[in-house]
Design an enzyme around this catalytic site. Structure first.
Site, PDB file in Angstrom:
ATOM      1  N   GLU A  36       1.094  24.712  27.688  1.00  0.00           N
ATOM      2  CA  GLU A  36      -0.351  24.869  27.724  1.00  0.00           C
ATOM      3  C   GLU A  36      -0.708  25.175  29.179  1.00  0.00           C
ATOM      4  O   GLU A  36      -0.291  24.448  30.093  1.00  0.00           O
ATOM      5  CB  GLU A  36      -1.032  23.573  27.272  1.00  0.00           C
ATOM      6  CG  GLU A  36      -2.517  23.772  27.183  1.00  0.00           C
ATOM      7  CD  GLU A  36      -3.280  22.525  26.739  1.00  0.00           C
ATOM      8  OE1 GLU A  36      -2.670  21.519  26.357  1.00  0.00           O
ATOM      9  OE2 GLU A  36      -4.520  22.596  26.805  1.00  0.00           O
ATOM     10  N   ARG A 261      12.223  13.601  25.484  1.00  0.00           N
ATOM     11  CA  ARG A 261      11.650  14.172  26.688  1.00  0.00           C
ATOM     12  C   ARG A 261      12.403  13.637  27.898  1.00  0.00           C
ATOM     13  O   ARG A 261      13.038  12.590  27.838  1.00  0.00           O
ATOM     14  CB  ARG A 261      10.162  13.892  26.795  1.00  0.00           C
ATOM     15  CG  ARG A 261       9.756  12.443  26.756  1.00  0.00           C
ATOM     16  CD  ARG A 261       8.251  12.272  26.725  1.00  0.00           C
ATOM     17  NE  ARG A 261       7.634  12.640  27.974  1.00  0.00           N
ATOM     18  CZ  ARG A 261       6.745  13.634  28.111  1.00  0.00           C
ATOM     19  NH1 ARG A 261       6.357  14.320  27.063  1.00  0.00           N
ATOM     20  NH2 ARG A 261       6.234  13.916  29.277  1.00  0.00           N
ATOM     21  N   LYS A 271       1.334  16.367  33.243  1.00  0.00           N
ATOM     22  CA  LYS A 271       0.427  17.274  33.948  1.00  0.00           C
ATOM     23  C   LYS A 271      -0.892  16.597  34.273  1.00  0.00           C
ATOM     24  O   LYS A 271      -1.477  16.816  35.322  1.00  0.00           O
ATOM     25  CB  LYS A 271       0.167  18.521  33.095  1.00  0.00           C
ATOM     26  CG  LYS A 271       1.209  19.593  33.259  1.00  0.00           C
ATOM     27  CD  LYS A 271       0.862  20.813  32.435  1.00  0.00           C
ATOM     28  CE  LYS A 271       1.208  20.577  30.989  1.00  0.00           C
ATOM     29  NZ  LYS A 271       0.934  21.706  30.123  1.00  0.00           N
TER      30      LYS A 271
END
Ligand code: ATP
Ligand code: MG
Length: 555
Positions: A36, A261, A271
């Site tokens: 994103e 992850r 982020k």
């Protein structure tokens, strides 16, 4: 390698791919990396990039870069460009151009209409709170919306008017009609479109409605014929919905597989939190060399190879864990050890005067650029009467010569590539600091031509005072002082390491560094690896310390 051994060295995703290829379930490999554009990429993304692009390379497939740009308020072209730059820097090829979910908005809209027409989606006029309350909890059936049984015609009409901007944000949503009794909350009629009158970085003001992640993501995978949609474990519960939507819309059967992850010790990989560090000024931007962003690591001096090797070493796991940052530091040391030229850089200079060396005399010494790589060749270093050595290499009252090989009164050392010198005295300032030390050299001991038969254990770095180049060195340490930041939420700011940046303006470098350019990497002998920073100017060289030679944190 027998087939069995081969299988064992494959990770579980590679095993799945090889089985699918063998059984004929798949005959090509298409993966994608779907960021994103709401921030810069971090080291966790690097792992996903290496996985997705790496699999495509390994199995002769393709990997797309697709921007998941469905939250217009948070997204921007700045982030798009930074992400593209990072992926190219890592050395991956995403084909002719980057792809965008926003390019599929028309197709996604058509898919939504198809769902409505098939009675599989409806417009809900309830508020967000009512919808959320109606979902109840997994142990009891949900409460069906009073709008769930709207006619197809009414749904189509309302959806079109939502698109045309006739309704306010939050007044209506489009929901998939899945199963309000499912124990999986994602299946309880998830919202797939919402009204948002925001300006989009690519589609401008064309759309007043935007698809939600679950609708946009899997459908975009399908549009691109992605065979393996690899995502992190938190999406495991979304998989039934991913499959349901693809089946109901009847499009290309992409398949989602989850992996753990990357979490790194002493590091934030989110982020949202990294944005806070930037916005609140705890760091100097996204590419601050202390940031765990790809651009931060690049500026810090990490190489693409070191990051790829690190990702391979971490491997692909099915369960979350935390990786020791020492592994990443090991990867960059391993890489730079082979490629970086050695030079002398004196971080804390102390003057050394060779009293029996003539004032005007300069001798050129031969220095090896890289003992790991003969082809790197040699360079010349001027040896003169006045030199600088590292302050820590002299002690007025040194420990026994069996414990301490460096310089002290009456002690002898070799100045690397130069001569053996013996300390004959030193001068102290009023405050007690040593100002300069005096030595005598032995003319029989020139490096490479030593006829003295002398053996000394200590070898010191040095630079010629008259020839030295002045530089600023930015020494970085860990940005956080806490090992596991995973469980710490908004409080993470309190875990910043106050000493993560130390600026040293007094560094003296050997003259061969005079023409160093931004991006050049070196090993300062015995100190660490350094890269010339982009802030350097013609008469002010700035270096970033990439990593020390050894791990200083292991106590
Ligand atoms: P963040 O929480 O930092 O915003 P994200 O997952 O929301 O991360 P995206 O831009 O949506 O960020 O991620 C793009 C891809 O990178 C996704 O496929 C995601 O699963 C993957 N990814 C993100 N963080 C990690 C991580 N720490 N380890 C491995 N893969 C990751
Ligand atoms: Mg995300």
């Amino acid at each position: 390698m027998s087939e069995n051994e081969n299988r064992e060295s494959l990770n579980f995703i590679e095993q799945m791919i090889e089985e699918d290829l063998k059984s004929g379930k798949r005959d090509f490999i298409q993966t994608r990396f779907p960021p994103e554009p709401n921030g810069y990429l971090h080291i966790g993304h690097a792992k996903s990039i290496v996985l997705n692009f790496g699999l495509a390379e390994k199995y002769n497939g393709k990997c797309n870069l697709r921007f998941d740009d469905t939250n217009p308020e948070k997204e921007s072209d700045e982030y798009v460009n930074a992400i593209i730059e990072d992926i190219k820097w890592l050395g991956y090829d995403f084909g002719e151009k980057a792809l965008f979910t926003s390019d599929y908005f028309d197709t996604l809209y058509a898919y939504a209409i198809k769902l409505i027409e098939n009675g599989k989606a409806y417009i809900d006029d309830q508020s967000a709170e009512e919808i959320s309350a109606g979902k109840t909890n997994p142990t009891i059936p949900g409460i069906k919306s009073p709008f769930r049984e709207r006619s197809v015609e009414e749904n189509l009409d309302l959806f079109e008017r939502m698109k045309n901007g006739e309704f306010d944000e939050g007044s209506r949503v489009l929901r998939a009609k899945v199963d309000m009794d499912s124990p999986n909350m994602h299946m309880r009629d998830p919202i797939i479109y919402r009204i948002k009158k925001a300006h989009h970085h690519r589609t401008g003001d064309k759309w007043s409605i935007y698809p939600n992640y679950d609708f946009a993501h899997g459908q975009s995978d399908s549009i691109e014929h992605v065979t393996y949609s690899l995502c992190t474990l938190e999406f495991r519960d979304h998989k039934p919905l991913y499959d349901w939507l693809i089946q109901e819309i009847d499009i290309f059967p992409s398949e989602q597989t989850e992996f753990a992850r990357l979490n790194l010790s002493y590091t934030i990989v989110s982020k949202r939190k990294l944005l806070r560090l930037v916005e609140e000024g705890h760091v100097n931007g996204w590419d601050d060399p202390r940031m765990p962003t790809i651009s931060g690591f690049r500026r810090r001096g990490y190489t693409p190879n070191s990051i790829k090797n690190f990702a391979h070493k971490v491997g692909v796991a099915r369960r979350d864990g935390i990786t020791d940052i020492a592994l990443l530091e090991h990867s960059i040391r391993e890489d730079l050890n082979k490629t970086a030229n050695r030079v002398f850089g004196i971080l804390d200079p102390l003057k050394l005067v060779i009293t029996n060396w003539p004032e005007e005399k300069t001798e050129m010494m031969q220095a090896v650029n890289n003992p790991e790589d003969e082809s790197a060749g040699k360079r010349e270093m001027p040896f003169t009467r006045e030199l600088y050595i590292e302050r820590a290499d002299f002690k007025e009252d040194p420990p026994s010569p069996r414990k301490w090989y460096r310089l002290g009164p009456d002690r002898e050392v070799r100045l690397k590539y130069g001569y053996i010198v013996k300390c004959t005295g030193f001068k102290k300032a009023e405050d007690g600091t040593i100002e300069e030390i005096y030595c005598e050299y032995d003319p029989e001991t020139r490096s490479g031509q030593d006829t003295s038969g002398k053996k000394v254990k200590g070898t010191l770095g040095w630079v010629s005072a008259n020839h030295a180049v002045n530089a600023e060195v930015r020494m970085y340490d860990r940005l956080f002082k806490t090992e596991n930041l995973n469980t710490i939420d908004d409080d993470f700011i309190n875990h910043l390491n106050p000493d993560s940046l130390q600026i040293n303006q007094k560094v003296l470098l050997e003259p061969s560094l005079k023409d160093a350019k931004a991006g050049d990497r070196f090993q300062f002998e015995r100190q660490g690896y350094f890269i010339v920073d982009q802030d350097s100017t013609e008469d002010h060289l700035i270096f970033n310390r990439t990593v020390t030679l050894r791990d200083n944190w292991k106590k």
